[in-house]
Design a protein around this motif. Sequence first.
Motif, short mmCIF file in Angstrom:
data_model
loop_
_atom_site.label_atom_id
_atom_site.label_comp_id
_atom_site.label_asym_id
_atom_site.label_seq_id
_atom_site.Cartn_x
_atom_site.Cartn_y
_atom_site.Cartn_z
N SER A 19 27.56 6.81 -3.39
CA SER A 19 27.99 6.18 -4.63
C SER A 19 26.77 5.74 -5.45
O SER A 19 25.65 5.66 -4.93
N ALA A 20 27.02 5.43 -6.70
CA ALA A 20 25.96 4.88 -7.56
C ALA A 20 25.43 3.59 -6.96
O ALA A 20 24.22 3.31 -7.01
N ASP A 21 26.31 2.79 -6.36
CA ASP A 21 25.87 1.55 -5.71
C ASP A 21 24.96 1.83 -4.53
O ASP A 21 24.00 1.08 -4.29
N PRO A 43 10.89 3.81 -22.87
CA PRO A 43 10.60 2.98 -21.70
C PRO A 43 11.85 2.57 -20.90
O PRO A 43 11.82 2.54 -19.68
N TRP A 44 12.95 2.30 -21.57
CA TRP A 44 14.17 1.87 -20.88
C TRP A 44 14.88 3.03 -20.17
O TRP A 44 15.80 2.82 -19.39
N GLU A 45 14.45 4.27 -20.43
CA GLU A 45 15.06 5.45 -19.80
C GLU A 45 14.32 5.91 -18.55
O GLU A 45 14.80 6.79 -17.84
N TYR A 82 17.03 8.36 -10.52
CA TYR A 82 17.70 9.49 -11.16
C TYR A 82 18.48 9.06 -12.40
O TYR A 82 19.08 8.00 -12.43
N THR A 83 18.52 9.95 -13.37
CA THR A 83 19.33 9.73 -14.57
C THR A 83 20.79 10.03 -14.28
O THR A 83 21.68 9.30 -14.68
N ARG A 142 26.54 9.44 -14.69
CA ARG A 142 25.35 8.90 -15.33
C ARG A 142 24.94 7.62 -14.59
O ARG A 142 25.74 6.72 -14.41
N LEU A 143 23.70 7.58 -14.14
CA LEU A 143 23.18 6.40 -13.44
C LEU A 143 22.31 5.53 -14.34
O LEU A 143 22.28 4.32 -14.18
#
Length: 146
Positions: free
Chosen positions: A22-24, A69-71, A45-46, A57-58
């Motif tokens: 999972s994303a978590d 910078p935030w990406e 990962y994006t 989307r992560l």
Amino acid sequence: MSKNLQYLVIHCTDTPAGRKVSADDIKRWHTSPAPIGNGWSQVGYTDMIHLDGEVERLVDNNEDNTVDPWEITNGAKGINSVSRHIVYVGGKGGDTRTDAQKKALEDYVKDFHKRFPPVKIIGHNEVAAKACPSFDVQKWLKSIGL
């Protein structure tokens, strides 16, 4: 400061075939302090491709050809500020991609290439001494016509 996007890096989660992630899980593995995680400020990962081919989307990005910078994600040391990273769930011991993951990754990469033709698509193992993503990305790209 934003930088021009130069790489799309393909990764695997290095988990056994069939094991859901999972994303978590990714967030915990990457951002929790050691010994639980890597202690990174951001995940690696994006986007993530689940076993059923769903793309999640992560880390948000503005879908342009710059990396703000935030990406920035922590996928491949030394090139993160000029890269986006996609990971498929699996890859421990070899290429464990399901048919759904193979299709989703192909669709994702072809769309990405269409939008950003100068961006080089590589496997993590092309910039680090790792097996990740557990298949030859350059050979695979040729097999799908890129």
